[in-house]
Design a protein around this motif. Structure first.
Motif, PDB file in Angstrom:
ATOM      1  N   LEU A 113       0.959  -1.389   0.203  1.00 11.43           N
ATOM      2  CA  LEU A 113       0.041  -0.110   0.080  1.00 11.43           C
ATOM      3  C   LEU A 113       0.852   1.272   0.027  1.00 11.43           C
ATOM      4  O   LEU A 113       0.528   2.118  -0.631  1.00 11.43           O
ATOM      5  CB  LEU A 113      -0.832  -0.007   1.384  1.00 11.43           C
ATOM      6  N   LEU A 114       2.085   1.257   0.650  1.00  9.06           N
ATOM      7  CA  LEU A 114       2.814   2.404   0.980  1.00  9.06           C
ATOM      8  C   LEU A 114       3.614   2.570  -0.194  1.00  9.06           C
ATOM      9  O   LEU A 114       3.896   3.720  -1.197  1.00  9.06           O
ATOM     10  CB  LEU A 114       3.556   2.266   2.041  1.00  9.06           C
ATOM     11  N   GLU A 115       3.878   1.486  -1.017  1.00  6.30           N
ATOM     12  CA  GLU A 115       4.795   1.489  -2.256  1.00  6.30           C
ATOM     13  C   GLU A 115       3.883   1.927  -3.404  1.00  6.30           C
ATOM     14  O   GLU A 115       4.226   2.960  -4.198  1.00  6.30           O
ATOM     15  CB  GLU A 115       5.350   0.154  -2.537  1.00  6.30           C
ATOM     16  N   ARG A 116       2.770   1.523  -3.390  1.00  7.54           N
ATOM     17  CA  ARG A 116       1.931   1.782  -4.821  1.00  7.54           C
ATOM     18  C   ARG A 116       0.840   3.137  -4.601  1.00  7.54           C
ATOM     19  O   ARG A 116       0.681   3.759  -5.485  1.00  7.54           O
ATOM     20  CB  ARG A 116       0.956   0.627  -4.896  1.00  7.54           C
ATOM     21  N   HIS A 117       0.376   3.287  -3.200  1.00  8.16           N
ATOM     22  CA  HIS A 117      -0.043   4.469  -2.955  1.00  8.16           C
ATOM     23  C   HIS A 117       0.365   5.385  -1.675  1.00  8.16           C
ATOM     24  O   HIS A 117      -0.225   5.424  -0.849  1.00  8.16           O
ATOM     25  CB  HIS A 117      -1.507   3.986  -2.634  1.00  8.16           C
ATOM     26  N   PRO A 118       1.417   6.003  -2.061  1.00 10.01           N
ATOM     27  CA  PRO A 118       2.123   6.934  -1.072  1.00 10.01           C
ATOM     28  C   PRO A 118       1.513   7.943  -0.415  1.00 10.01           C
ATOM     29  O   PRO A 118       1.594   8.197   0.723  1.00 10.01           O
ATOM     30  CB  PRO A 118       3.309   7.358  -1.744  1.00 10.01           C
ATOM     31  N   GLY A 119       0.180   8.275  -1.006  1.00 11.65           N
ATOM     32  CA  GLY A 119      -0.768   9.253  -0.416  1.00 11.65           C
ATOM     33  C   GLY A 119      -1.715   8.692   0.555  1.00 11.65           C
ATOM     34  O   GLY A 119      -2.407   9.647   1.079  1.00 11.65           O
ATOM     35  N   LEU A 120      -1.705   7.443   0.654  1.00 13.05           N
ATOM     36  CA  LEU A 120      -2.614   6.832   1.668  1.00 13.05           C
ATOM     37  C   LEU A 120      -2.045   6.567   2.896  1.00 13.05           C
ATOM     38  O   LEU A 120      -0.840   5.936   2.800  1.00 13.05           O
ATOM     39  CB  LEU A 120      -3.022   5.551   0.992  1.00 13.05           C
ATOM     40  N   HIS A 121      -2.554   6.883   3.845  1.00 16.54           N
ATOM     41  CA  HIS A 121      -2.060   6.725   5.238  1.00 16.54           C
ATOM     42  C   HIS A 121      -3.283   5.578   6.003  1.00 16.54           C
ATOM     43  O   HIS A 121      -4.398   5.752   5.802  1.00 16.54           O
ATOM     44  CB  HIS A 121      -2.437   7.879   6.372  1.00 16.54           C
ATOM     45  N   THR A 122      -2.525   4.574   6.463  1.00 20.66           N
ATOM     46  CA  THR A 122      -3.369   3.647   7.152  1.00 20.66           C
ATOM     47  C   THR A 122      -2.996   3.397   8.530  1.00 20.66           C
ATOM     48  O   THR A 122      -2.113   3.426   9.088  1.00 20.66           O
ATOM     49  CB  THR A 122      -2.665   2.193   6.649  1.00 20.66           C
ATOM     50  N   ASP A 123      -4.398   3.481   9.142  1.00 20.71           N
ATOM     51  CA  ASP A 123      -4.275   3.304  10.709  1.00 20.71           C
ATOM     52  C   ASP A 123      -4.965   1.604  10.804  1.00 20.71           C
ATOM     53  O   ASP A 123      -5.901   1.332  10.392  1.00 20.71           O
ATOM     54  CB  ASP A 123      -5.518   4.279  11.324  1.00 20.71           C
ATOM     55  N   VAL A 124      -4.037   1.017  11.622  1.00 19.09           N
ATOM     56  CA  VAL A 124      -4.425  -0.362  11.826  1.00 19.09           C
ATOM     57  C   VAL A 124      -4.727  -0.411  13.405  1.00 19.09           C
ATOM     58  O   VAL A 124      -4.250  -0.056  14.426  1.00 19.09           O
ATOM     59  CB  VAL A 124      -3.130  -1.354  11.750  1.00 19.09           C
ATOM     60  N   SER A 125      -6.020  -1.134  13.708  1.00 15.85           N
ATOM     61  CA  SER A 125      -6.229  -1.470  14.910  1.00 15.85           C
ATOM     62  C   SER A 125      -6.665  -2.834  15.118  1.00 15.85           C
ATOM     63  O   SER A 125      -6.970  -3.782  14.274  1.00 15.85           O
ATOM     64  CB  SER A 125      -7.657  -0.863  15.205  1.00 15.85           C
ATOM     65  N   TYR A 126      -6.344  -3.421  16.310  1.00 19.95           N
ATOM     66  CA  TYR A 126      -6.471  -4.834  16.674  1.00 19.95           C
ATOM     67  C   TYR A 126      -7.708  -5.362  17.692  1.00 19.95           C
ATOM     68  O   TYR A 126      -8.088  -4.471  18.370  1.00 19.95           O
ATOM     69  CB  TYR A 126      -5.141  -5.424  17.340  1.00 19.95           C
ATOM     70  N   GLY A 127      -8.139  -6.238  17.216  1.00 21.25           N
ATOM     71  CA  GLY A 127      -9.383  -6.588  17.763  1.00 21.25           C
ATOM     72  C   GLY A 127      -9.921  -8.185  17.583  1.00 21.25           C
ATOM     73  O   GLY A 127      -9.041  -8.909  17.020  1.00 21.25           O
ATOM     74  N   ILE A 128     -10.996  -8.286  18.200  1.00 21.24           N
ATOM     75  CA  ILE A 128     -11.633  -9.996  17.786  1.00 21.24           C
ATOM     76  C   ILE A 128     -12.341  -9.978  16.643  1.00 21.24           C
ATOM     77  O   ILE A 128     -12.870  -8.950  16.194  1.00 21.24           O
ATOM     78  CB  ILE A 128     -12.549 -10.450  19.059  1.00 21.24           C
TER      79      ILE A 128
END
Length: 291
Positions: A113-128
């Motif tokens: 995602l970072l390589e192909r779409h450098p303008g995209l910021h990803t927020d990752v959250s962990y859960g069930i």
């Protein structure tokens, strides 16, 4: 009235509680209550009745709820159309994860995602696993990993891979479980999980098939904690086959013969599947898992 008030109305109706609705949309209870009061004043009619169990829709609320939901869905569709006007994928993508990152190939996906779409910021959250679906419907996530294939038509689902769960037991129980089948296993103590987890869904079906009630000796919601309790001699649990085999090979646990099949999927709301950021994430996940 404004869209924020309509969203508050829909969330209170969905959750049946001021507290839970406020948590879901990250407002204080007092701020949410003010929004709800302003909406009811603008409409000129009460929408809810307070009961000991929470907020109950009045007839006026039940009549207006589908219209409020339709308005919010239309706004989301408009936002999707606006986003689609831009060729460059950018903005914020909220991704819900489960289990360990290696199993999900999470690092590889985020790297693409970072390589192909450098303008995209990803927020990752962990859960069930089951919590991912709730957060999708509540608007807290844009897409997420899920264990199983949800049958809800409101969801867009991509199956990534199949795997198996093994029944893991304390090492000293090898003689008790080496040849045990489900009628025998349901009689033993179990480490249980919340209803939102895939372990609960799989095991509940097995116990129902045997018309048995589980002997629950502990309840946890993290796979590493399940493993720790099995190794400590507390009871049985389900472990992914790769984890179970490694622990068994190291002499830490015993394994029973039965297995349960499961699927790893990537899910989002069907009406949002064409949004550029979400579509890009699905395309790269497909590329990664099909390679």
């Amino acid at each position: 009235m404004d869209l924020k008030q309509l969203r508050v109305f829909v969330m209170v109706a969905r959750h049946g509680s001021i507290t839970r609705a406020a948590d879901a949309i990250h407002l204080t209870q007092s701020a949410l209550s003010l929004q709800l009061k302003a909406l009811q004043k603008a409409i000129g009619a009460p929408l809810f009745r307070r009961t000991p169990r929470g907020m109950e829709l009045l007839p006026s609320g039940r009549a207006l709820l589908p219209h409020a939901q339709a308005v919010l869905a239309a706004v989301d569709d408009f936002d999707s159309a606006v986003a689609g006007l831009s060729r460059q994928v950018s903005g914020r993508l909220r991704l819900g994860t489960i289990l360990d990152p290696d199993f999900l190939r999470l690092g590889a996906l985020l790297g693409l995602l970072l390589e192909r779409h450098p303008g995209l910021h990803t927020d990752v959250s962990y859960g069930i696993s089951g919590g991912v679906l709730s957060q999708l419907f509540d608007g807290q996530l844009d897409l997420g990993f899920y264990l199983g294939v949800p049958g809800d038509k409101r969801l867009h689902v991509m199956q990534l891979t199949s795997f198996r769960y093994r029944v893991a037991a304390p090492r000293d129980w090898q003689g008790r479980v080496a040849d045990a089948d489900w009628p025998q296993l349901v009689q033993l103590p179990w480490i249980w999980t919340p209803p939102e987890s895939v372990h609960h869904r799989l095991l509940a079906a097995r116990f129902a098939a045997q018309a048995a009630t589980p002997r629950i000796v502990a309840q946890v919601d993290v796979e590493s904690s399940m493993l720790d309790l099995v190794r400590a001699g507390v009871g049985l649990s389900l472990l992914r086959d790769t984890v179970a085999q490694a622990q068994h090979g190291a002499g830490h646990i015993a394994l029973a013969p039965p297995t349960l099949d499961a699927e790893l999927t990537l899910v989002c709301l069907q009406r949002r599947a064409a949004e550029p950021a979400i579509a890009a994430a699905f395309a790269l996940a497909d590329e990664l898992w099909r390679a």
